[in-house]
Enzyme design. Sequence first.
Site, PDB file in Angstrom:
ATOM      1  N   SER A 199       1.454  -1.917  10.675  1.00  0.00           N
ATOM      2  CA  SER A 199       2.434  -1.090   9.969  1.00  0.00           C
ATOM      3  C   SER A 199       3.634  -0.702  10.812  1.00  0.00           C
ATOM      4  CB  SER A 199       1.771   0.173   9.421  1.00  0.00           C
ATOM      5  OG  SER A 199       0.826  -0.203   8.497  1.00  0.00           O
ATOM      6  N   SER A 200       4.187  -1.703  11.493  1.00  0.00           N
ATOM      7  CA  SER A 200       5.426  -1.426  12.223  1.00  0.00           C
ATOM      8  C   SER A 200       6.506  -0.999  11.240  1.00  0.00           C
ATOM      9  CB  SER A 200       5.865  -2.654  13.017  1.00  0.00           C
ATOM     10  OG  SER A 200       5.981  -3.766  12.167  1.00  0.00           O
TER      11      SER A 200
ATOM     12  N   ASP B 270      -0.070   3.746   4.977  1.00  0.00           N
ATOM     13  CA  ASP B 270       0.568   3.476   6.271  1.00  0.00           C
ATOM     14  C   ASP B 270       1.514   4.604   6.670  1.00  0.00           C
ATOM     15  OD1 ASP B 270      -0.737   1.152   5.743  1.00  0.00           O
ATOM     16  OD2 ASP B 270       1.065  -0.050   5.407  1.00  0.00           O
TER      17      ASP B 270
HETATM   18  C1  GLA Z   1      -0.752  -2.522   3.293  1.00  0.00           C
HETATM   19  C2  GLA Z   1      -0.089  -1.446   2.442  1.00  0.00           C
HETATM   20  C3  GLA Z   1      -0.983  -0.229   2.295  1.00  0.00           C
HETATM   21  C4  GLA Z   1      -2.390  -0.619   1.836  1.00  0.00           C
HETATM   22  C5  GLA Z   1      -2.933  -1.784   2.665  1.00  0.00           C
HETATM   23  C6  GLA Z   1      -4.222  -2.315   2.121  1.00  0.00           C
HETATM   24  O1  GLA Z   1      -0.904  -2.062   4.617  1.00  0.00           O
HETATM   25  O2  GLA Z   1       1.139  -1.060   3.001  1.00  0.00           O
HETATM   26  O3  GLA Z   1      -0.418   0.696   1.411  1.00  0.00           O
HETATM   27  O4  GLA Z   1      -2.411  -0.922   0.474  1.00  0.00           O
HETATM   28  O5  GLA Z   1      -2.010  -2.855   2.755  1.00  0.00           O
HETATM   29  O6  GLA Z   1      -5.211  -1.358   2.210  1.00  0.00           O
END
Ligand code: GLA
Length: 396
Positions: A134-135, A180
Amino acid sequence: MDSKLVSSTVKVDVEGLKKAFKNLYGVDPLLVRSPGRINIIGEHTDYNEGFVMPAAIDKAIYIGISKREDDQVHLFAKDYEQTHTVALSALAPSEKGWPNYILGVADQLQKRGYTLGGFNLYIDGDVPLGAGLSSSAAVECATAYALDQLFSLSVAQLDLALIAQKAEHVFAGVSCGIMDQFASVFGKKDHAILLDCRSMEYEYLPLDLGDYKLLLLNTNVKHSLSDSAYNERRSQCEQGVAWVKEKFPEVNSLRDVTLAMLKECVEPKDHNVFVKCRFVVAEIERLGRAADFLKQGNLDALGKLMLETHDGLSKDYEVSCSELDFLVDRVRDLDFVLGARMMGGGFGGCTINIVKTAYIDELIKTVSAGYLQEFGLKLDAYVVETASGTSQIIEY
Ligand code: GLA
């Protein structure tokens, strides 16, 4: 929110960032850090109003920011050695990609009635890009908080996360859930966050792993269908809910749905949609058990559930890929590995593993060799610690 950050959490050369900022823009910046995230369990549940169990990590995005006299936005990304300039009144997604996570946030703030002025922004960080850590959420949350501080907006903490999420929807085109951004803003060192994505209530769960550590294995692949498949899964879930709702009008999301309802209302209509929804319903239930196990310190049982999650994501939800499956299969029977699974949206990125500390080096060595042989790809490995959420850097 933690406004003073302990120096040990800052991993990037902040002094260097400050100097580079001054060279480029001629003034001293306000500095903000926002972390990447892991997720222990609860995947693809956030946009179904279920629960998730993420934690912020000690890899983060760092932003330097200052005000300008005009209404221009000047950006510089260290990773790409690129600049981007646009007027505040003409914010729009850019083909370059990376500016969107910043501009999207400025746009959302303006749409909510906050008054911004022109600003200079410099971005650096050590969250590996495209690794499922999640950068992008970290960039969005860092930007939201940096603008909040710079222009004294007093945005509530939850709104920072929601604004960041909306920016991703509108400027990056991914209909992500809230996990995230929430984890990046609300992270707490040595804790996972048990978040109810319907009520947005949350609880910090101590993450005491004893002789074990969290090891991420990065496939170093991000298959191109990841964004479109993500949006498709989201619509499949919504379709399932719509069919259940015809018979059970009180149902609003897969959170409210049982397996029996799916069998009755969805399976006869579309087997594939049924299988996708079944995974989510099972995962929400699994997370409840996982949280109890973590509270009891039963890491063994928690690890087994992580493997179940992986199998569900791979076989039913179909968001894994051969590289991720390989990495999980290589470690699933090792007695010094408690749990392993693909993490995040899927189609690449990292697996998360709970591994006995003494065996970590050996595991990385053997799995890397096997991975190179099988796919001709380099494996990256990170032992991660949890960390605090978005904050201004005062001391470093
Ligand atoms: C990505 C999305 C999150 C979540 C995950 C799966 O990271 O940004 O919101 O849905 O996938 O759990």
